[in-house]
Enzyme design. Structure first.
Site, PDB file in Angstrom:
ATOM      1  N   ARG A 122       0.836  -1.198   0.000  1.00  0.00           N
ATOM      2  CA  ARG A 122       0.000   0.000   0.000  1.00  0.00           C
ATOM      3  C   ARG A 122       0.876   1.255   0.000  1.00  0.00           C
ATOM      4  O   ARG A 122       0.963   1.985   0.985  1.00  0.00           O
ATOM      5  CB  ARG A 122      -0.925  -0.025   1.213  1.00  0.00           C
ATOM      6  CG  ARG A 122      -2.019  -1.084   1.126  1.00  0.00           C
ATOM      7  CD  ARG A 122      -2.908  -0.838  -0.091  1.00  0.00           C
ATOM      8  NE  ARG A 122      -3.989  -1.796  -0.212  1.00  0.00           N
ATOM      9  CZ  ARG A 122      -5.213  -1.600   0.283  1.00  0.00           C
ATOM     10  NH1 ARG A 122      -5.481  -0.528   0.961  1.00  0.00           N
ATOM     11  NH2 ARG A 122      -6.150  -2.515   0.100  1.00  0.00           N
ATOM     12  N   GLN A 141      -0.340   2.057  -6.640  1.00  0.00           N
ATOM     13  CA  GLN A 141      -1.795   2.203  -6.695  1.00  0.00           C
ATOM     14  C   GLN A 141      -2.376   1.705  -8.007  1.00  0.00           C
ATOM     15  O   GLN A 141      -3.494   1.196  -8.050  1.00  0.00           O
ATOM     16  CB  GLN A 141      -2.173   3.667  -6.481  1.00  0.00           C
ATOM     17  CG  GLN A 141      -1.968   4.146  -5.054  1.00  0.00           C
ATOM     18  CD  GLN A 141      -2.351   5.593  -4.864  1.00  0.00           C
ATOM     19  OE1 GLN A 141      -2.650   6.297  -5.824  1.00  0.00           O
ATOM     20  NE2 GLN A 141      -2.330   6.062  -3.637  1.00  0.00           N
ATOM     21  N   ASP A 198      -3.268  -1.978  -7.713  1.00  0.00           N
ATOM     22  CA  ASP A 198      -4.005  -2.376  -6.515  1.00  0.00           C
ATOM     23  C   ASP A 198      -5.400  -2.876  -6.873  1.00  0.00           C
ATOM     24  O   ASP A 198      -6.347  -2.103  -7.008  1.00  0.00           O
ATOM     25  CB  ASP A 198      -4.089  -1.187  -5.556  1.00  0.00           C
ATOM     26  CG  ASP A 198      -4.606  -1.585  -4.180  1.00  0.00           C
ATOM     27  OD1 ASP A 198      -4.959  -2.765  -4.011  1.00  0.00           O
ATOM     28  OD2 ASP A 198      -4.656  -0.721  -3.297  1.00  0.00           O
ATOM     29  N   SER A 220      -8.271  -2.154  -4.225  1.00  0.00           N
ATOM     30  CA  SER A 220      -8.962  -0.868  -4.366  1.00  0.00           C
ATOM     31  C   SER A 220      -9.974  -0.926  -5.504  1.00  0.00           C
ATOM     32  O   SER A 220     -11.071  -0.364  -5.406  1.00  0.00           O
ATOM     33  CB  SER A 220      -7.950   0.252  -4.605  1.00  0.00           C
ATOM     34  OG  SER A 220      -7.140   0.455  -3.476  1.00  0.00           O
ATOM     35  N   TYR A 263      -3.875   3.709   7.228  1.00  0.00           N
ATOM     36  CA  TYR A 263      -4.882   2.668   7.382  1.00  0.00           C
ATOM     37  C   TYR A 263      -5.201   2.461   8.859  1.00  0.00           C
ATOM     38  O   TYR A 263      -4.380   2.718   9.733  1.00  0.00           O
ATOM     39  CB  TYR A 263      -4.400   1.355   6.758  1.00  0.00           C
ATOM     40  CG  TYR A 263      -4.307   1.460   5.259  1.00  0.00           C
ATOM     41  CD1 TYR A 263      -5.387   1.175   4.453  1.00  0.00           C
ATOM     42  CD2 TYR A 263      -3.125   1.890   4.653  1.00  0.00           C
ATOM     43  CE1 TYR A 263      -5.305   1.286   3.081  1.00  0.00           C
ATOM     44  CE2 TYR A 263      -3.030   2.017   3.283  1.00  0.00           C
ATOM     45  CZ  TYR A 263      -4.132   1.706   2.501  1.00  0.00           C
ATOM     46  OH  TYR A 263      -4.045   1.833   1.144  1.00  0.00           O
TER      47      TYR A 263
END
Length: 554
Positions: free
Chosen positions: A154, A159, A162, A165, A260
């Site tokens: 993460r 990203q 990912d 997500s 997170y």
């Protein structure tokens, strides 16, 4: 058997002539010919997703690979075999797909498909290594290089890869659609000749990707949305999506170092449960998204559900981890004794197969681009890259899970404060609220006193021709402040049109005063004309841009 992947060592390891344990032979040559990427049909019952769409196949071909697709792989996602052929892929039987150099899939293969993987092949899929250690061991024993898409670190650079997500975004959107289908009322409030209908009250627990997607969807449907997250930094994101952030300092963590949520202490958990009890009692729809390392903490108790209104709906997006709501059954729809519907569906992304497959396939395209720096159809695995190392769970006969921790910040770790009780946290929150209100009251009093003093001074020493326009100006400032500050965010666009009209009046008055014999008046008129012109032209540009967002031909 020749490996389908070349591994790049670190410079330090090359200089020392050493080979890191469990990584394999760095002299493994890349194949001369382009690698073949296989796209299988998912073997899980009811699964409608596919790991590559015709659009993403075209992008993979540009990286130099040969792509083969299993017969009917994309049928459930509305992609026919002919679509893949037209995109440049070949449609082949199951055995040939799983015998490819690289296999990209949505889920881990079953025993039959696993047996078709050849030694040295690369498997890219959501493998959940933490929950399936036996699968990791089997892949390592078969000499497969396994990349788990659910283990992408993460960090911002990763990203684009990912898939968690991606799936969470779709699940958050679909959760609202499922809730709207179950809820026996309207999301949008209406005022009709027959009476007024209030909007639905939606409460979202969690401000991550899924929570923000649910907030945005519910807000766009006209619901009144409130949301809470234990991370205080998530409040701004929640409000930016159109929801009201349920401020409750006693139930929040300090700002987290990795962005997170962590598990709550006993005092914080008790405090958040009180908040959840209040919010769920007034909500028509509750959407829960809380997951901590794959485990779902209990946020909605049976007592809270018993206090909810008949016809209310709970959509538990954490059902795969056991469920946030007490009574959630993964994959099923449950109706309680007081007619509250609890949806524990775990296939929400698959209910939008075409869009989800496109997004998932794009994640894979980004990964293959990272693994193919030369765009020559040759996989180059760099285990010194924290992104590639973090998702590589098996390679060359060795288990590489769990990966080494990723250094996300050079700053030293903050000291962990001792956990406080719920009463202490509530007292601190109340004291902070009182102190903030006292500070705001003192500031307002001082400003009001200064304003009164200046107004009195102006009326005392000012000429009569000055007092009339000054009084009008002062009253306009007060009225304008209270009117504008109470305008809803949804009415800011028409408000901008009104301010454009006011700026036009100001511009006309300023132009009439230009050239006045009094230099002070001339300077003020010039400044007023310039500022009003900026406001007018800027307002029209912004309004035009917003209007174009709703034009189909824009």
């Amino acid at each position: 058997m020749e490996s389908a992947v070349t591994v790049r060592p670190s410079e330090l390891e090359i200089r020392n002539g050493e080979e890191p344990a469990g990584v394999g032979n760095f002299d493994t040559p890349a194949l001369e010919m382009a690698k073949r990427i296989g796209v299988p049909r998912e073997g899980r019952d009811g699964e409608r997703l596919v790991a590559a769409t015709p659009a993403t196949v075209q992008k993979i071909l540009k990286l130099g690979y040969d792509v083969v697709v299993e017969h009917g792989a994309g049928t459930a996602a509305t992609f026919a075999d002919d679509d893949y052929v037209e995109a440049g892929a070949r449609v082949v039987p199951l055995d040939e797909v799983w015998g490819s150099d690289v296999v990209v899939a949505v889920h881990a293969p079953d025993d039959r498909r696993l047996g078709l993987l050849r030694e040295g092949a690369v498997l890219v899929a959501q493998l959940w290594p933490g929950a399936h250690p036996d699968l990791v061991t089997t892949l390592a024993e078969r000499g497969v290089t396994a990349l788990a898409l659910d283990a992408v670190p993460r960090i911002s650079r990763a990203q684009a890869l990912d898939t968690l997500s991606t799936m969470s975004n779709v699940a958050g959107y679909r959760a609202v659609i499922e809730a709207a289908a179950e809820y026996p009322g309207m999301f949008t409030g209406q005022v009709t000749a027959a009476g007024k209908i209030p909007p639905a009250n939606v409460f979202v627990i969690g401000g991550g990707v899924a929570g923000l997607a649910a907030i945005g969807t519910a807000s766009s449907l006209g619901a009144s949305v409130r949301a809470f997250d234990v991370r205080p930094e998530a409040g701004e994101q929640i409000e930016s999506m159109g929801a009201t952030f349920a401020h409750f300092a006693a139930g929040q963590q300090e700002v987290s170092g990795d962005g997170y949520a962590r598990e709550l202490g006993a005092g914080q958990e008790a405090a958040t449960l009180r908040l959840y009890a209040e919010e769920t009692a007034r909500a028509d729809i509750v959407i829960t998204t809380a997951l901590v390392r794959g485990k779902a903490p209990r946020t909605i108790t049976s007592e809270m559900i018993a206090q909810m209104k008949p016809g209310s709906v709970i959509v538990d997006l954490a059902a795969s981890g056991g469920g946030n709501a007490e009574g959630t059954v993964p994959g099923q729809r449950i109706v309680t004794d007081n007619d509250v519907v609890i949806l524990g569906y775990t296939d929400l992304p698959s209910r939008m197969p075409a869009q989800t497959s496109q997004l998932y396939g794009t994640n894979i395209v980004h990964l293959m681009g990272l693994l193919t720096p030369g765009k020559d159809g040759q996989v180059m695995l760099d285990l010194e890259d924290p992104v590639q190392r973090g998702m590589t769970i098996a390679h060359d006969g060795a288990v590489l899970w769990p990966p080494p921790p990723v250094q996300v910040s050079a700053a030293p770790a903050a000291d962990v404060a001792p956990t406080k009780s719920g009463e202490e946290l509530a007292a601190e929150a109340a004291a902070a609220t009182v102190a903030k209100a006292r500070t705001r009251g003192i500031r307002n009093t001082v400003l009001a006193g200064l304003g009164f003093l200046l107004a009195t001074l102006a009326m005392t020493i000012g000429a009569e021709e000055f007092l009339v326009p000054f009084t009008v100006f002062a009253l306009a400032v007060v009225i304008g402040f209270y009117v504008i500050s109470n305008v809803s965010h949804s009415l800011h666009t028409p408000l901008m049109a009104q301010t454009n009209a006011v700026s036009g009046i100001i511009l006309v008055g300023a132009l009439l005063q230009l050239g006045n014999s009094n230099p002070v008046v001339t300077v003020l008129a010039f400044v007023a004309a310039a500022v009003a012109s900026i406001n007018i032209f800027g307002g029209f540009l912004v309004s035009r841009r917003m209007i174009n967002m709703f034009r189909k031909d824009a």
